[in-house]
Motif scaffolding. Structure first.
Motif, PDB file in Angstrom:
ATOM      1  N   LEU A 176      23.249 -32.625   4.894  1.00  0.00           N
ATOM      2  CA  LEU A 176      24.292 -31.640   5.175  1.00  0.00           C
ATOM      3  C   LEU A 176      23.763 -30.543   6.103  1.00  0.00           C
ATOM      4  CD1 LEU A 176      27.145 -30.559   4.644  1.00  0.00           C
ATOM      5  CD2 LEU A 176      26.254 -29.395   2.617  1.00  0.00           C
ATOM      6  N   MET A 177      22.561 -30.035   5.836  1.00  0.00           N
ATOM      7  CA  MET A 177      21.987 -28.973   6.659  1.00  0.00           C
ATOM      8  C   MET A 177      21.681 -29.466   8.071  1.00  0.00           C
ATOM      9  SD  MET A 177      19.435 -27.050   3.947  1.00  0.00           S
ATOM     10  CE  MET A 177      18.874 -25.850   5.137  1.00  0.00           C
ATOM     11  N   GLY A 214      39.830 -33.370  16.234  1.00  0.00           N
ATOM     12  CA  GLY A 214      38.472 -33.905  16.328  1.00  0.00           C
ATOM     13  C   GLY A 214      37.496 -33.179  15.429  1.00  0.00           C
ATOM     14  N   ALA A 215      37.643 -31.856  15.308  1.00  0.00           N
ATOM     15  CA  ALA A 215      36.758 -31.065  14.453  1.00  0.00           C
ATOM     16  C   ALA A 215      36.919 -31.446  12.985  1.00  0.00           C
ATOM     17  CB  ALA A 215      37.026 -29.580  14.642  1.00  0.00           C
ATOM     18  N   ALA A 219      33.998 -33.136  10.853  1.00  0.00           N
ATOM     19  CA  ALA A 219      33.564 -32.518   9.596  1.00  0.00           C
ATOM     20  C   ALA A 219      33.582 -33.540   8.464  1.00  0.00           C
ATOM     21  CB  ALA A 219      34.458 -31.334   9.255  1.00  0.00           C
ATOM     22  N   ALA A 220      34.588 -34.429   8.476  1.00  0.00           N
ATOM     23  CA  ALA A 220      34.671 -35.467   7.450  1.00  0.00           C
ATOM     24  C   ALA A 220      33.506 -36.448   7.560  1.00  0.00           C
ATOM     25  CB  ALA A 220      35.994 -36.217   7.576  1.00  0.00           C
ATOM     26  N   VAL A 221      33.066 -36.709   8.791  1.00  0.00           N
ATOM     27  CA  VAL A 221      31.957 -37.648   9.002  1.00  0.00           C
ATOM     28  C   VAL A 221      30.616 -36.986   8.719  1.00  0.00           C
ATOM     29  CG1 VAL A 221      30.735 -39.014  10.751  1.00  0.00           C
ATOM     30  CG2 VAL A 221      33.232 -39.015  10.692  1.00  0.00           C
ATOM     31  N   THR A 230      34.717 -28.447   1.613  1.00  0.00           N
ATOM     32  CA  THR A 230      33.521 -28.446   2.462  1.00  0.00           C
ATOM     33  C   THR A 230      33.870 -28.846   3.885  1.00  0.00           C
ATOM     34  OG1 THR A 230      32.256 -29.117   0.516  1.00  0.00           O
ATOM     35  CG2 THR A 230      31.140 -29.269   2.635  1.00  0.00           C
ATOM     36  N   GLN A 231      34.758 -29.835   4.030  1.00  0.00           N
ATOM     37  CA  GLN A 231      35.157 -30.300   5.363  1.00  0.00           C
ATOM     38  C   GLN A 231      35.904 -29.208   6.124  1.00  0.00           C
ATOM     39  OE1 GLN A 231      37.309 -33.920   4.612  1.00  0.00           O
ATOM     40  NE2 GLN A 231      35.563 -34.899   3.609  1.00  0.00           N
TER      41      GLN A 231
END
Length: 258
Positions: A176-177, A214-215, A219-221, A230-231
């Motif tokens: 994630l980081m 797209g963002a 974020a989902a990927v 979180t997304q």
């Protein structure tokens, strides 16, 4: 015939007066330089990893703290799980610490092939890239990780106790980081595209609707968790960074034409 007015043509075939007066190198000299820079980069990563391994316990306790706040406890499911986790954490952290050295070596190798006008923006782009990368790491640790952990712990509350595998937890938080740090490089890519005249600031701003979609998809990927909070928390800064980068490109290009 070659269209000299095309931005792509101008980038591939720059004017002679914009070319540097550096000494030409043979292909073997380029390969030798590449080998030396690779060795320096690997050496820097190795030293950083050894340094992180020496303080692995402190690093692990620091990275565990967002989960401890949520009341999560950790266990190792196999005899060597904690040891291999310390190696993984040391490897990731060493790579993150040594990333400015790697970036410098890449830039130093590429510089001879750049035009004089492109070299002017090299320093700001390298500095901006490093700042944005570490800002992404800080944002992930302080905002995304607590939000994701809170979602998972709250969802399981009253049904199962949150006792997690130490290895799986660090697989989650480190990915994630790292992915957030990479995602924060959007303005750097925009500036590079803008300075090579391949895309204008107005063109970047005109596709904002597609950027929003797209963002959210990116974020989902990029987020290893599947929770929508979180997304959304990652998609928001990505959209803001894109719009800010596009506005900066437009401002710079307007300054060049005036």
């Amino acid at each position: 015939s070659q269209d000299s007015s095309s931005p792509i043509s101008s980038w591939l075939y720059p004017d002679k007066e914009d070319l540097p007066d550096d000494k030409e190198m043979t292909i073997f000299e380029h390969l030798e330089e590449l080998r030396e820079r690779l060795l320096l980069s690997v050496g820097a990563v190795g030293v950083a990893m050894l340094g992180c391994f020496a303080f692995a316990k402190d690093l692990i306790m620091y990275l565990e703290s967002p989960a401890h706040v949520q009341g999560v406890r950790f266990l190792q499911l196999s005899p060597g799980e904690y040891f291999f986790t310390t190696l993984k954490v040391s490897g990731y952290c060493g790579l993150l610490i040594a990333s400015p050295v790697i970036l410098y070596e890449i830039i130093a190798f590429v510089v001879p092939g750049l035009t004089l006008s492109e070299r002017k923006f090299l320093g700001p782009i390298v500095l901006g890239s490093s700042i944005l990368f570490y800002a992404g790491l800080a944002f992930s640790y302080s905002v995304l990780t607590p939000a994701a952990l809170n979602f998972f712990v709250s969802y399981a509350e009253g049904v199962v106790e949150s006792i997690w595998s130490i290895d799986q937890y660090f697989e989650f938080i480190l990915v994630l980081m790292f992915s957030t740090g990479l995602a924060f490089q959007v303005p750097v890519i925009q500036l590079l595209l803008g300075q090579t005249k391949l895309v204008t600031g107005d063109q970047m701003l005109s596709v904002w609707r597609y950027v929003v979609v797209g963002a959210v998809a990116a974020a989902a990927v990029l987020t290893p968790s599947t929770d929508p909070l979180t997304q959304i928390l990652l998609a928001g800064p990505l959209i803001g960074l894109y719009l800010g980068g596009a506005s900066l490109v437009k401002l710079l290009q307007a300054g060049e034409t005036s």
